[in-house]
Design a protein around this motif. Structure first.
Motif: not given
Length: 321
Positions: A50-52, A57-59, A109-114
């Motif tokens: 799920d996290i992947h 998506t964020a990547r 979303r912020t965690a993934h984007m950073q």
């Protein structure tokens, strides 16, 4: 029939209804709970898979963003400078958990984007040199599932505060919206490159709270001796962020050298025990305030953990992330 309060949890997502789900078994270390009762998510919902999916998506969003286009140009400029520093290691500090305990979409979303931005930066730097760059990540709010995801992403996962002592003169230090005392620990040895809160913003914070002045030294020295570039923002995710590159003729600040005594390094290490609790609670405290104050400006941008002081009109700066 099992007891509701013992074996079931109510889960509320912002765009979903409250539902009862079985409590999953976790490996969360309860000893990490701080004085505010905040600890890594005790009941994570997401699997590594799920996290992947969320990260992909964020990547993809990051890769087509104007922010990344601008940043690539800045990185190319920094790399083109003569005698640019050698980078063999990159450490990502405090991106936030990928399955936050309050279910905040914005925080996730912020965690993934950073994290995606960090990986893109390291990928770019590797493409410009002939060696691999070791990737390390440290986040006290990680669950074991978060850590497993990071390992699959190519990271070495460090427990807090182990990554602080891993910083050397060939390290890229990346920490968006961290607390000033945490920067102080991460910068006990000045790195090759630093991406985080810049001096201008922290000077305003210190003016408001002079007791923090003892922690601003490393950032002040980099501001005076490094080449600096404004880090492009993306919906407040990277607000008030500066990129510092050590100039090639500057001697590195190595613990035990004339520039940094062993006593000074030891003093920095002793600060760790006082900082860790604050470090563990900062991001989830912000998430909690989002739930309590949904109509405030900060709740619209919960990822803005260090509010740009230049944008404040009616309130003084804060020392919180």
């Amino acid at each position: 029939m099992p007891q509701q309060d013992e074996e079931w949890s109510q889960v509320s997502r912002k765009r979903g209804r409250i539902r009862n789900v079985p409590k999953p078994k976790t490996d969360v270390d309860e000893s990490k709970e701080n004085g505010l009762g905040i600890r890594p998510n005790p009941n994570p919902e997401f699997t590594v898979s799920d996290i992947h999916k969320h990260h992909n998506t964020a990547r993809q969003e990051w890769q087509i963003s104007d922010c990344w286009k601008t940043l690539k140009d800045l990185l190319a400029t920094a790399r083109s400078e003569s005698n640019h520093p050698l980078i063999t290691k990159a450490i990502c500090f405090g991106p936030g958990p990928y399955d936050p305990s309050n279910g905040s979409f914005a925080a996730r979303r912020t965690a993934h984007m950073q994290t995606a931005a960090f990986c893109a930066i390291v990928d770019f730097l590797e493409s410009q040199c002939d060696h691999k760059i070791k990737r390390v990540i440290q986040e006290p709010m990680f669950t074991q599932i978060d850590k497993d995801f990071c390992v699959e992403l190519g990271f070495e996962v460090a427990d807090t505060p182990d990554a602080f002592s891993m910083v050397d003169e060939h390290t890229l230090v990346y920490g968006i919206h961290m607390e000033l005392r945490t920067y102080y620990l991460a910068l006990a040895t000045l790195p090759a490159t630093f991406i985080g809160g810049g001096l201008e913003e922290w000077e305003k914070v210190v003016d408001f709270d002079p007791s923090l002045n003892e922690f601003i030294g490393p950032i002040s020295k980099m501001d005076a001796t490094y080449t600096k570039y404004p880090f492009p923002d993306m919906n407040y995710i990277f607000s008030s962020t500066t990129m510092y590159w050590r100039k090639g003729d500057d001697a590195p600040n190595i613990p035990g050298s004339p520039k940094t005594s062993l006593q000074e390094t030891s003093q920095a290490s002793k600060q760790a025990s006082d900082v860790i609790e604050a470090l563990e609670g900062l991001k989830l405290s912000q998430q909690a305030s989002e739930e309590k104050e949904p109509d405030t400006e900060s709740s619209k941008h919960p990822e803005k953990l260090v509010e740009p002081i230049s944008g404040r009109k009616s309130k003084p700066p804060t020392t919180e992330e």
